[in-house]
Design a protein around this motif. Structure first.
Motif, PDB file in Angstrom:
ATOM      1  N   THR A 101       0.849  -1.198   0.000  1.00  0.00           N
ATOM      2  CA  THR A 101       0.000   0.000   0.000  1.00  0.00           C
ATOM      3  C   THR A 101       0.882   1.246   0.000  1.00  0.00           C
ATOM      4  O   THR A 101       1.860   1.320   0.748  1.00  0.00           O
ATOM      5  CB  THR A 101      -0.883   0.035   1.256  1.00  0.00           C
ATOM      6  OG1 THR A 101      -1.585  -1.186   1.356  1.00  0.00           O
ATOM      7  CG2 THR A 101      -1.873   1.189   1.173  1.00  0.00           C
ATOM      8  N   HIS A 102       0.547   2.193  -0.849  1.00  0.00           N
ATOM      9  CA  HIS A 102       1.316   3.439  -0.872  1.00  0.00           C
ATOM     10  C   HIS A 102       0.631   4.480   0.011  1.00  0.00           C
ATOM     11  O   HIS A 102      -0.588   4.635  -0.046  1.00  0.00           O
ATOM     12  CB  HIS A 102       1.429   3.969  -2.308  1.00  0.00           C
ATOM     13  CG  HIS A 102       2.479   5.037  -2.450  1.00  0.00           C
ATOM     14  ND1 HIS A 102       2.282   6.325  -2.025  1.00  0.00           N
ATOM     15  CD2 HIS A 102       3.738   4.977  -2.933  1.00  0.00           C
ATOM     16  CE1 HIS A 102       3.376   7.047  -2.251  1.00  0.00           C
ATOM     17  NE2 HIS A 102       4.276   6.239  -2.809  1.00  0.00           N
ATOM     18  N   PRO A 103       1.403   5.172   0.840  1.00  0.00           N
ATOM     19  CA  PRO A 103       0.772   6.139   1.762  1.00  0.00           C
ATOM     20  C   PRO A 103       0.057   7.284   1.065  1.00  0.00           C
ATOM     21  O   PRO A 103      -0.770   7.952   1.695  1.00  0.00           O
ATOM     22  CB  PRO A 103       1.955   6.650   2.598  1.00  0.00           C
ATOM     23  CG  PRO A 103       3.171   6.322   1.805  1.00  0.00           C
ATOM     24  CD  PRO A 103       2.860   5.080   1.043  1.00  0.00           C
ATOM     25  N   MET A 104       0.354   7.501  -0.213  1.00  0.00           N
ATOM     26  CA  MET A 104      -0.312   8.599  -0.926  1.00  0.00           C
ATOM     27  C   MET A 104      -1.575   8.143  -1.650  1.00  0.00           C
ATOM     28  O   MET A 104      -2.208   8.932  -2.323  1.00  0.00           O
ATOM     29  CB  MET A 104       0.661   9.211  -1.931  1.00  0.00           C
ATOM     30  CG  MET A 104       1.902   9.853  -1.315  1.00  0.00           C
ATOM     31  SD  MET A 104       1.496  11.269  -0.289  1.00  0.00           S
ATOM     32  CE  MET A 104       1.086  12.475  -1.548  1.00  0.00           C
ATOM     33  N   GLN A 105      -1.951   6.864  -1.499  1.00  0.00           N
ATOM     34  CA  GLN A 105      -3.168   6.402  -2.179  1.00  0.00           C
ATOM     35  C   GLN A 105      -4.394   7.128  -1.634  1.00  0.00           C
ATOM     36  O   GLN A 105      -4.475   7.440  -0.437  1.00  0.00           O
ATOM     37  CB  GLN A 105      -3.361   4.892  -1.952  1.00  0.00           C
ATOM     38  CG  GLN A 105      -2.489   4.021  -2.842  1.00  0.00           C
ATOM     39  CD  GLN A 105      -2.779   2.551  -2.648  1.00  0.00           C
ATOM     40  OE1 GLN A 105      -1.875   1.770  -2.393  1.00  0.00           O
ATOM     41  NE2 GLN A 105      -4.050   2.172  -2.748  1.00  0.00           N
ATOM     42  N   PRO A 106      -5.372   7.392  -2.493  1.00  0.00           N
ATOM     43  CA  PRO A 106      -6.620   8.016  -2.022  1.00  0.00           C
ATOM     44  C   PRO A 106      -7.307   7.142  -0.970  1.00  0.00           C
ATOM     45  O   PRO A 106      -7.202   5.906  -1.016  1.00  0.00           O
ATOM     46  CB  PRO A 106      -7.466   8.108  -3.300  1.00  0.00           C
ATOM     47  CG  PRO A 106      -6.485   8.050  -4.418  1.00  0.00           C
ATOM     48  CD  PRO A 106      -5.360   7.180  -3.951  1.00  0.00           C
TER      49      PRO A 106
END
Length: 493
Positions: A101-106
């Protein structure tokens, strides 16, 4: 002695042989770039070690064998709760659905992640008794400071911010307590500990007035003792218009058995890396979750995770919030590890953590009491605080006993803390150690105490089985030197 032979290590630079190659880089499949033209001036010579792949492998594997950790031996460091972290925690944290998971994902693309964090918050709220929990603070001291930020915002919202400029702290407190208070702009006053090891109520009453913003209390205290007058203490502080913060560093003694909010506390922090078995970071990721009563909830760091129709969603409309205290809602994978641990124990199993932690500490105290008397002679909680003063007349200090333990294959306990106990020896065995391990540790310490009577010089020289012997720790701090200085001309690259 159960020690292992440790070869005298060399620095990887000292193993370097000019021209030796560790690996061959593949041919580039992209156009070559003039580095100097692309990034400007670069160094044309650096003393990189030149060493073969096998030697690199042996070098770092051997270094890893010198390390001491909870996975290699008993680690009774008081006030640090060095319990075993089950491997299943790492397996769940490594699941690609979490780790990729990327921390900048919506937010809309990570409902599962939000559910994990909210589930941990829900369980911690039930375990502590508080109305709301936030996972944003990324360390224990960070959680302390965040709670004081909330308390400050609370007093300011009532028009008492300027008036209440003092935080009271017991003289047995962790050093982070006064540091957090000072960082928030508060003056700090000390409250005495009485002869029984409890907060001195008369000292507290004398200090309470309209200038006090909060009282920071560790319960159980750093003396390893439960504060029997905690309900009365909270009542007195509230009567003076101040708030009571619980330093939750010692929650391992209470988890599943009793709840701090029920004692009267207004807020607390929790070290997930202590009580809830996420890794101790050594500077790495941590989590200092905080729990608060409803009157402090409006000031929580935003955004706050809420349940709307049972679904975890962010609440960004927080006009009284102190704002973010970390990015991306703290350390997400710590929440995954903690949830794994909490669900593995379940509601029925959690009390076993505190019960066995307290049992083990009292067993150690009972086994050692004739050699290292308790600082306060009463049942302890999750850790026991002993004193090495009987050996001081022989020229042996608590530090000498600790250093000798290294030769017996054990990590030393905490020394000289709490500061109010002379020659303090703080042992926290945690619930994860077996009786055989505790017996081996106590046997070693008893043997060392006997050695102190017959051959104190042997203790002054300890440790003698390690890569280095007794270090001048003050000089090491004042004259820090971690840079290798080449004895020859650096290799050309």
């Amino acid at each position: 002695m159960p020690t292992k032979s440790v070869p005298q290590p060399k620095l990887v630079f000292e193993k370097s042989v000019p021209g030796r190659i560790g690996c061959n880089l593949p041919r580039t499949d992209t156009p070559e770039v003039d580095v100097a033209a692309a990034v400007g001036a670069v160094r044309d010579s650096v003393a990189w070690p030149e060493i073969a792949e096998l030697d690199v492998m042996r070098h770092f594997v051997n270094l890893s064998h010198i390390n001491y950790g909870i996975e290699t031996g008993f680690y009774p460091l008081g006030s640090c709760t060095m319990k075993y972290n089950p491997r299943i925690n790492e397996k769940t944290a490594a699941l690609t659905g979490f780790s990729h998971t990327h921390p900048m994902q919506p937010e809309a693309t990570v409902p599962g992640n939000l559910e994990v964090v909210r589930q941990v918050e829900d369980i911690l709220a039930e375990v502590t008794g508080f109305d709301e929990v936030s996972m944003q603070p990324v360390a224990g001291a960070h959680g302390e400071m965040t709670c004081l930020m909330l308390i400050k915002a609370y007093h300011e919202s009532r028009g008492e911010g300027a008036q209440r400029h003092t935080v009271l702290i017991p003289d047995s407190a962790h050093g982070t307590n006064p540091a957090s208070a000072a960082r928030c702009g508060y003056d700090v006053k000390s409250v005495s500990t009485n002869a029984e090891g409890n907060c001195d109520i008369d000292s507290l009453k004398a200090a309470l007035d309209g200038s006090v913003a909060a009282f920071m209390v560790t319960n159980p205290s750093t003396l390893g003792l439960f504060e029997p007058e905690i309900a009365e203490i909270c009542r007195l502080v509230h009567e003076a218009g101040a708030q009571v913060f619980c330093d939750g560093a010692n929650m391992n003694a209470m988890v599943g058995t009793t709840r701090p909010a029920d004692h009267g506390f207004d807020c607390m922090h929790l070290n997930l890396h202590k009580t809830f078995s996420t890794p101790h970071g050594g500077g790495g990721p941590g989590c200092g979750a905080i729990g608060v009563r409803s009157h402090l909830e409006p000031f929580l760091p935003g955004p706050v995770l809420k349940r709307v129709d049972g679904v975890a969603v962010y609440d960004h409309d927080r006009p009284l919030s102190v704002g973010r205290v970390s990015g991306f809602h703290g350390q997400f994978l710590m929440a995954v590890r903690a949830l794994t641990y909490l669900l593995a124990y379940g509601k029925e199993g959690l009390p076993d953590i505190s019960r066995y932690a307290v049992l083990n500490a009292n067993y150690v105290q009972a086994r050692l009491r004739d050699h290292l008397p308790p600082a306060h002679d009463r049942p302890c909680m999750h850790e026991c605080v002993l004193t090495a003063t009987p050996y001081k007349k022989l020229g042996v200090r608590a530090l000498d006993l600790s250093k000798r333990l290294i030769d017996h294959g054990f990590h030393p306990p905490t020394n000289y803390f709490p500061l109010i106990v002379p020659e303090a020896f703080m042992i926290e065995p945690t619930e994860t150690e077996a009786k055989e391990t505790l017996d081996a540790f106590c046997d070693a310490l008893v043997a060392i105490c006997e050695e102190a009577k017959t051959d104190p010089e042997a203790l002054h020289n300890a440790p003698v089985t390690q890569v280095v012997g007794r270090l001048d720790e003050a000089a090491a701090v004042k004259n820090l030197d971690v840079r290798w200085t080449p004895a020859r001309e650096p290799a050309k690259v």
